[in-house]
Design an enzyme around this catalytic site. Structure first.
Site, PDB file in Angstrom:
ATOM      1  N   ASP A 346       0.862  -1.188   0.000  1.00  0.00           N
ATOM      2  CA  ASP A 346       0.000   0.000   0.000  1.00  0.00           C
ATOM      3  C   ASP A 346       0.891   1.228   0.000  1.00  0.00           C
ATOM      4  O   ASP A 346       2.044   1.177   0.458  1.00  0.00           O
ATOM      5  CB  ASP A 346      -0.914   0.006   1.231  1.00  0.00           C
ATOM      6  N   HIS A 347       0.374   2.311  -0.508  1.00  0.00           N
ATOM      7  CA  HIS A 347       1.083   3.584  -0.417  1.00  0.00           C
ATOM      8  C   HIS A 347       0.776   4.236   0.930  1.00  0.00           C
ATOM      9  O   HIS A 347      -0.382   4.505   1.238  1.00  0.00           O
ATOM     10  CB  HIS A 347       0.633   4.525  -1.540  1.00  0.00           C
ATOM     11  N   TYR A 548      -5.289   4.512   0.400  1.00  0.00           N
ATOM     12  CA  TYR A 548      -6.295   3.507   0.029  1.00  0.00           C
ATOM     13  C   TYR A 548      -5.929   2.778  -1.268  1.00  0.00           C
ATOM     14  O   TYR A 548      -6.741   2.635  -2.162  1.00  0.00           O
ATOM     15  CB  TYR A 548      -7.689   4.147  -0.091  1.00  0.00           C
ATOM     16  N   HIS A 549      -4.673   2.298  -1.344  1.00  0.00           N
ATOM     17  CA  HIS A 549      -4.188   1.627  -2.541  1.00  0.00           C
ATOM     18  C   HIS A 549      -3.706   0.207  -2.260  1.00  0.00           C
ATOM     19  O   HIS A 549      -2.630  -0.177  -2.709  1.00  0.00           O
ATOM     20  CB  HIS A 549      -3.033   2.418  -3.164  1.00  0.00           C
ATOM     21  N   PRO A 550      -4.422  -0.628  -1.521  1.00  0.00           N
ATOM     22  CA  PRO A 550      -3.935  -1.992  -1.286  1.00  0.00           C
ATOM     23  C   PRO A 550      -3.907  -2.805  -2.580  1.00  0.00           C
ATOM     24  O   PRO A 550      -4.862  -2.784  -3.368  1.00  0.00           O
ATOM     25  CB  PRO A 550      -4.944  -2.558  -0.281  1.00  0.00           C
TER      26      PRO A 550
END
Length: 625
Positions: A346-347, A548-550
């Protein structure tokens, strides 16, 4: 960071609820309903599914919307799209209200595990992880930012043993879905027009973003198209919006095809498990619950998982595909021992870099009158409500740890003309999960002041987390641990990113606004010298901001890769008739916001299906059970 998330409710309060308003409101609602039924962008119809389809797509989010659209281009194929949530609503159309949708029933409301290394300023040490439980998925909740990632990301995927996934291979798929309406990009060889997904800049912005771009130039970074030939540089954000409103993936890809006879959507349909024949090891359907009733739907050709990087591995493990030891401990028979749920990336960003200004140029809730603002948006498709969740500027910069060429930057900036407390502070505190101590000590004092924010984000973390089942109950939320900041290289990189962000804020273009750093230290970081490396580390561990980048939990890789779950054609190893097409398949996270790459994955994955079935016309003779 979001813009005026309370505007909608304030507007309704301004209107009032007296009986005199009931007649025009009712008339307006009926008029809208009649218009909506004939609107080319009107919503899809929820159906009770048939017993069997050629393809069953699980998950109506970004990837699932693309896949359903492209597969139904073949008239002889019929497709069912299963979505656990409802349809989007009018509030979700408003770009500035992105925050307002989180922690609602459109959101799975996930939380990370507490590790003591990150999210320390959040309640119970857990970061909120919004995920869309709605048709259109997280494209209904996100900030609509259109970022493709770096060409080296995709060349790296290919180098890992994934032929067909180089930048030159995937660029046509980025362009295929795009309808770019920015005049200066419409003739670019890197952009497309006429696609389903509308891309353009927000029609309203503050003067602070111009200063942000100029500051980048002063530091030696070009003002350029970050989705073009080179990524490193500064840019006014492009958004996935249309006529001032959010262009979710449901609006882009599903509404235009709602009248295709071979396309069905079933809403409020929660998938329980994939049906797999243990003798043939073939997926032949899906068990799900709709309106409280357990049902089964069969797939003649394939089951396609597009439920996202959390729900796709959860569903696979519930169905017996996953790490054998973990499944045995939960009493789930193992059909295929694969590293499902591993490789989570994630970021993560450092929140809290806030700068005060002396001029009324930022977004401050008390400055806007709700009713005129709402009418400006509704009637003219203009004004602050068209802002991309408050984010106006993007940048990609190189720390001293980046590659020598400078063409694969390692830190991204999100610039917003607001502070955490200036856009409905109580709501933002709730969404971010900030503790009362952090919020009240630091952010509440500047709730009515003009301010702006830079958020440095780590593009390629070294750490790898995991998604695991907590129980065999499909309604129990899984365990999610991204393992933020367990790798010291990640910490050091983001510290350097914060230092560059300070240089941007100190550049001459911001001096006209009297811009200066908000110097209030975080209460749990007061023992460190302010702005030292140790302080920045404390700050990032305290206000650990997920974007919110999983991704990555069903990794794509060659057969010899022991970490791979799907092959380069996205087929699950060892299970016939089962494919994954979503963010789960990313071997490594793309360098930037992930919505556009997931659309690309949906486009390419759909073509892979068409290629694989091009010579198999007698699908009716196939036996699946």
């Amino acid at each position: 960071m979001g813009v005026e998330i309370l505007l909608a409710s304030s507007a309704f309060k301004t209107i009032g609820v007296t009986s005199l308003w009931l007649i025009p409101i009712l008339f307006g609602a009926l008029t809208f309903h009649n218009y909506d039924s004939h609107d080319p962008e009107s919503k899809v119809r929820d159906v009770n599914p048939q017993a069997e389809y050629d393809f069953v797509v699980v998950g109506g989010g970004t990837a699932g919307s693309v896949v359903a659209n492209r597969l139904t281009e073949i008239p002889s194929w019929n497709v069912l799209l299963l979505e656990a949530g409802q349809d989007e609503n009018e509030i979700s159309d408003v770009p500035s209200l992105a925050h307002y949708l989180q922690l609602t029933r459109m959101d799975y409301q996930y939380k990370t595990e507490s590790t003591g290394k990150a999210c320390l300023g959040m309640r119970r040490g857990r970061c909120n992880w919004p995920r869309g439980k709605v048709l259109g998925g997280s494209s209904v909740l996100n900030y609509m930012l259109y970022v493709r990632g770096n060409r080296h990301d995709y060349d790296h995927w290919e180098s890992l043993g994934n032929p067909g996934w180089s930048y030159d291979d995937v660029l046509p798929y980025f362009k295929k879905s795009e309808d770019n309406r920015n005049p200066y990009l419409m003739n670019s060889k890197y952009h497309g027009k006429g696609g389903y997904m509308t891309i353009q800049e927000a029609p309203w912005r503050t003067p602070l973003v111009a200063a942000f771009i100029q500051a980048g130039t002063e530091l030696g970074y070009e003002n350029r198209d970050i989705n073009g030939e080179y990524q490193t540089g500064f840019m006014i954000a492009q958004g996935i919006i249309r006529r001032g409103s959010r262009c979710s993936m449901a609006k882009a890809f599903l509404r235009p095809i709602r009248k295709r006879r071979n396309f069905h959507v079933s809403l409020n349909s929660y998938a329980l498990r994939i049906l797999i024949n243990p003798l043939t090891m073939r997926a032949f359907g899906v068990e799900y619950v709709k309106n409280g009733q357990k049902r089964t739907v069969l797939a003649r050709r394939e089951v396609i998982l597009s439920a996202g990087a959390i729900n796709t591995p959860q569903l696979m493990m519930l169905s017996g595909i996953g790490p054998k030891e973990q499944l045995m401990n939960l009493g789930i028979p193992t059909l295929r021992d694969l590293p499902v749920g591993e490789n989570l990336q994630d970021h993560v960003a450092m929140g809290g870099l806030t700068f005060l200004v002396d001029k009324p140029v930022a977004i401050v809730q008390s400055r806007f009158q709700a009713w005129p603002l709402t009418m400006q948006y509704v009637l003219r498709e203009r004004g602050p409500m068209t802002s991309l969740g408050g984010v106006e500027g993007l940048a990609f910069v190189n720390t001293k740890y980046a590659n020598e060429s400078g063409l694969w930057p390692d830190v991204q900036f999100h610039m917003a003309p607001a502070a955490y407390s200036s856009d409905g502070g109580d709501q933002v505190r709730k969404i971010l999960g900030l503790t009362d101590r952090v919020y009240n000590d630091v952010w509440r004092p500047i709730s009515n002041m003009d301010a702006w924010t830079i958020m440095p984000l780590l593009l390629r973390p070294k750490t790898r987390g995991y998604v695991r089942l907590k129980s065999s109950n499909p309604y129990t939320k899984p365990i999610m641990n991204p393992r933020y900041f367990e790798n010291e290289f990640d910490v050091a990189t983001l510290v350097e990113g914060a230092k560059i962000a300070l240089k941007v804020a100190e550049a001459s273009p911001f001096k006209q606004f009297g811009s200066r750093l908000y110097m209030k230290p975080l209460p749990n970081c007061v023992d460190y010298e302010f702005l030292s490396d140790a302080y920045f580390e404390c700050q990032m561990r305290t206000i650990s901001m997920t974007i919110y980048h999983p991704v990555g939990t069903a990794k794509m890789g060659p057969e010899w890769d022991s970490e791979a779950v799907v092959d380069p054609r996205l087929r699950v190893y060892g299970i016939e008739g089962l494919r994954v097409i979503d963010a789960s398949i990313m071997p490594t996270i793309a360098s930037g916001n992930t919505n556009a790459p997931v659309v690309m994955i949906g486009e390419k994955g759909s073509d892979l299906i068409k290629e694989d079935w091009s010579e198999l016309r007698s699908y009716g003779k196939r036996i699946h059970t």
